[in-house]
Design an enzyme around this catalytic site. Structure first.
Site, PDB file in Angstrom:
ATOM      1  N   GLY A  10       0.755  -1.242   0.226  1.00  0.00           N
ATOM      2  CA  GLY A  10      -0.071   0.045   0.148  1.00  0.00           C
ATOM      3  C   GLY A  10       0.753   1.079  -0.185  1.00  0.00           C
ATOM      4  CG  ASN A  32      -6.111  -8.319   0.543  1.00  0.00           C
ATOM      5  OD1 ASN A  32      -5.731  -7.375   0.384  1.00  0.00           O
ATOM      6  ND2 ASN A  32      -7.366  -8.416   1.408  1.00  0.00           N
ATOM      7  CB  SER A  34      -8.387  -5.915  -1.374  1.00  0.00           C
ATOM      8  OG  SER A  34      -7.918  -5.349  -0.291  1.00  0.00           O
ATOM      9  CG  LEU A  59      -3.963 -10.236   7.770  1.00  0.00           C
ATOM     10  CD1 LEU A  59      -3.954  -8.661   8.529  1.00  0.00           C
ATOM     11  CD2 LEU A  59      -2.842 -11.288   8.332  1.00  0.00           C
ATOM     12  CB  SER A 124      -6.173   6.421  11.695  1.00  0.00           C
ATOM     13  OG  SER A 124      -6.818   7.668  11.430  1.00  0.00           O
ATOM     14  CB  THR A 126     -10.002   8.724  12.292  1.00  0.00           C
ATOM     15  OG1 THR A 126     -11.362   8.722  11.750  1.00  0.00           O
ATOM     16  CG2 THR A 126      -9.964   7.078  12.558  1.00  0.00           C
ATOM     17  CE1 TYR A 148      -9.933   5.376   9.253  1.00  0.00           C
ATOM     18  CE2 TYR A 148      -9.500   3.228   8.776  1.00  0.00           C
ATOM     19  CZ  TYR A 148      -9.056   4.296   9.310  1.00  0.00           C
ATOM     20  OH  TYR A 148      -7.514   4.614   9.156  1.00  0.00           O
ATOM     21  CE  LYS A 152      -6.654   2.158  10.825  1.00  0.00           C
ATOM     22  NZ  LYS A 152      -5.688   0.930  10.495  1.00  0.00           N
ATOM     23  CG  PHE A 177      -2.498  13.939  12.680  1.00  0.00           C
ATOM     24  CD1 PHE A 177      -1.688  13.175  13.844  1.00  0.00           C
ATOM     25  CD2 PHE A 177      -3.568  14.756  13.317  1.00  0.00           C
ATOM     26  CE1 PHE A 177      -2.263  12.899  15.035  1.00  0.00           C
ATOM     27  CE2 PHE A 177      -3.630  14.767  14.596  1.00  0.00           C
ATOM     28  CZ  PHE A 177      -3.235  13.784  15.451  1.00  0.00           C
ATOM     29  CG  ASN A 198      -7.871  10.431   1.574  1.00  0.00           C
ATOM     30  OD1 ASN A 198      -7.247   9.309   1.432  1.00  0.00           O
ATOM     31  ND2 ASN A 198      -8.596  10.932   2.480  1.00  0.00           N
TER      32      ASN A 198
HETATM   33  C1  WQD Z   1      -8.782  16.729   4.144  1.00  0.00           C
HETATM   34  C2  WQD Z   1      -9.517  17.990   3.917  1.00  0.00           C
HETATM   35  C3  WQD Z   1     -11.779  17.908   3.652  1.00  0.00           C
HETATM   36  C4  WQD Z   1     -11.579  16.082  -0.716  1.00  0.00           C
HETATM   37  C5  WQD Z   1      -9.197  11.068   6.155  1.00  0.00           C
HETATM   38  C6  WQD Z   1      -9.794  10.089   6.916  1.00  0.00           C
HETATM   39  C7  WQD Z   1      -8.700   9.652   8.279  1.00  0.00           C
HETATM   40  C8  WQD Z   1      -7.619   9.315   7.437  1.00  0.00           C
HETATM   41  C9  WQD Z   1      -6.693  10.417   6.617  1.00  0.00           C
HETATM   42  C10 WQD Z   1      -7.219   7.230   7.437  1.00  0.00           C
HETATM   43  C11 WQD Z   1     -10.825  17.889   4.506  1.00  0.00           C
HETATM   44  C12 WQD Z   1     -11.225  18.712   2.221  1.00  0.00           C
HETATM   45  C13 WQD Z   1     -11.308  16.543   0.776  1.00  0.00           C
HETATM   46  C14 WQD Z   1     -11.963  16.758  -1.680  1.00  0.00           C
HETATM   47  C15 WQD Z   1     -12.025  18.633   0.221  1.00  0.00           C
HETATM   48  N1  WQD Z   1      -7.385   8.024   6.739  1.00  0.00           N
HETATM   49  N2  WQD Z   1     -11.583  17.914   1.144  1.00  0.00           N
HETATM   50  N3  WQD Z   1     -12.250  18.281  -1.128  1.00  0.00           N
HETATM   51  O1  WQD Z   1     -10.891  13.591   5.796  1.00  0.00           O
HETATM   52  O2  WQD Z   1      -8.947  14.615   6.942  1.00  0.00           O
HETATM   53  O3  WQD Z   1      -8.955  12.310   6.856  1.00  0.00           O
HETATM   54  O4  WQD Z   1      -8.071  10.620   5.543  1.00  0.00           O
HETATM   55  O5  WQD Z   1      -6.795   6.834   8.404  1.00  0.00           O
HETATM   56  O6  WQD Z   1      -9.155   8.665   8.744  1.00  0.00           O
HETATM   57  O7  WQD Z   1     -10.957  10.650   7.398  1.00  0.00           O
HETATM   58  O8  WQD Z   1      -8.781  13.726   4.719  1.00  0.00           O
HETATM   59  O9  WQD Z   1      -8.124  14.210   2.459  1.00  0.00           O
HETATM   60  O10 WQD Z   1     -10.232  13.182   2.881  1.00  0.00           O
HETATM   61  O11 WQD Z   1      -9.859  15.765   3.670  1.00  0.00           O
HETATM   62  O12 WQD Z   1     -12.435  19.928   0.103  1.00  0.00           O
HETATM   63  O13 WQD Z   1     -12.087  16.549  -2.658  1.00  0.00           O
HETATM   64  O14 WQD Z   1      -9.739  18.295   2.681  1.00  0.00           O
HETATM   65  O15 WQD Z   1     -13.123  18.478   3.975  1.00  0.00           O
HETATM   66  O16 WQD Z   1     -11.021  19.348   5.357  1.00  0.00           O
HETATM   67  P1  WQD Z   1      -9.625  13.597   6.228  1.00  0.00           P
HETATM   68  P2  WQD Z   1      -9.278  14.090   3.346  1.00  0.00           P
END
Ligand code: WQD
Length: 343
Positions: A10, A32, A34, A59, A124, A126, A148, A152, A177, A198
């Site tokens: 990954g 895996n 996926s 797993l 995370s 999160t 999700y 965690k 983060f 993301n």
């Molecule tokens: C970042 C900022 C959105 C997309 C997530 C998961 C978290 C972790 C990291 C696994 C936010 C804004 C995003 C877009 C936007 N993953 N945004 N337009 O939500 O902080 O965290 O990824 O562990 O668990 O929740 O990351 O990159 O999705 O968003 O405006 O098309 O960008 O609102 O403010 P996030 P993100």
């Protein structure tokens, strides 16, 4: 040392495999595939000129996981394997609980069976849910706002119980983060399936023209420019944090959580501006409604990792943007190898 890396193909896994090999560890990868591609591991082998075994194993397949432990001398595990899309976890909670939690239970059962009790777990930020304040420290209240995040949180609790059951376990939870960026070679990077959830991979696909424009999810948050603020951390800094955490779990028993962030928050529009400056690519965007479940601000107090692991993020936002762009520009379809047309 000989390290089993689950989910090693990954985004964060492949970058950590690279740093493990550069630190003269031997690795065995279990994945895996996926949500990853063998090509990432082929490129890690090319970048390091080192060989390692790869097992295409789920797993949940106890027999195959047992075989991996039986066939290899494993001294520690770095556990990335898991599903990680928040939205998908809301639609398919059982799939997430089976894959993330049962998968971890099988892994730790086999670790125990083969007397392997050194573990670095990919957690995370999160798990902090909607933080009451920022910056966020490891002793802040924990909660989850989606399946999700709950996987965690539950896995952290399971691993704490393992330590209580037998104090010779040595476990570190790394609470990431927002990982972005890519190795400076531009050969490995983030390769999400379908439309990226993301921010950074969405931006880089707008930059290549694969997507027409960025939707900024809300500009009415209580932040300086109204858009969401997050702690973006370079994936290579994150990978190096795993090396430091591994050194710690190999040297002493216990169970500890560490924030892996920079301690600096940037808004969506600040990231867009930084990317445009670093890449020279214009990123058209429009303000869209808030995304359900999003929070206004989230950034780390990373001082515990600095104090106890001797780790600190070093790369700047500009480097994160430059490295993300180099990867995407050179790999517009990610690891997908285009079929060569034979005339
Ligand atoms: C970042 C900022 C959105 C997309 C997530 C998961 C978290 C972790 C990291 C696994 C936010 C804004 C995003 C877009 C936007 N993953 N945004 N337009 O939500 O902080 O965290 O990824 O562990 O668990 O929740 O990351 O990159 O999705 O968003 O405006 O098309 O960008 O609102 O403010 P996030 P993100």
């Amino acid at each position: 040392m000989s390290i089993l890396v689950t989910g090693g193909a990954g985004f964060i896994g492949s970058h950590t495999c690279l740093e493990l090999l550069n630190s003269n560890h031997q690795i065995i990868v279990l994945d895996n595939f996926s949500n990853s591609n063998m090509e990432s591991l082929n490129r890690v082998k090319n970048l390091t000129s080192k060989e390692f075994k790869v097992y295409d194993v789920n797993l949940l397949d106890r027999e195959s996981v047992d075989h991996v432990f039986r066939e290899n001398h494993i001294e520690a595990v770095v556990h990335f394997a898991g599903l990680k899309a928040v939205g998908e976890s809301v639609e398919k909670p059982n799939y997430y609980y089976q894959n993330n939690i049962t998968g971890t239970l099988v892994l730790t059962e086999m670790m125990d069976k083969y007397n392997v009790r050194n573990l670095v777990f990919s957690s995370s930020a999160t798990v902090y849910g909607v933080p009451e304040d920022v910056p966020i420290a490891e002793d802040f209240p924990l909660s989850a706002t989606n399946p999700y995040g709950r996987t965690k949180l539950m896995i952290e609790e399971i691993l704490k119980d393992l330590y209580v059951s037998s104090n010779d376990w040595s476990i570190a939870f790394l609470r990431y983060f927002n990982p972005i960026g890519a190795h400076e070679s531009g050969l490995i990077g983030e390769d999400p399936k379908g439309i990226p959830n993301n921010l950074m991979p969405y931006i880089t696909q707008v930059a290549t023209g694969k997507l027409p424009e960025l939707n900024v999810f809300g500009n009415d948050y209580s932040t300086p420019d109204g858009t969401g603020v997050r702690d973006y951390i370079h994936v290579v800094d994150l990978a190096k944090g795993h090396i430091k955490a591994l050194e710690k779990v190999l040297s002493e028993s216990g169970v500890e959580a560490y924030n892996l962030g920079t301690g600096q928050g940037y808004s969506v529009l600040e990231l867009v501006a930084a990317f445009e400056k670093a890449s020279g690519q214009k990123i058209p965007y429009k303000i869209a409604p808030r995304r359900p479940g999003d929070i206004a601000e989230c950034y780390a107090d990373p001082s515990k990792a600095e104090r106890e692991l001797g780790w600190k993020a070093e790369k700047s936002l500009e480097e994160m943007c430059l490295d993300s762009w180099r990867w995407q520009e050179g790999n517009p379809e990610g690891y997908l190898i285009k079929e060569v047309e034979i005339k």
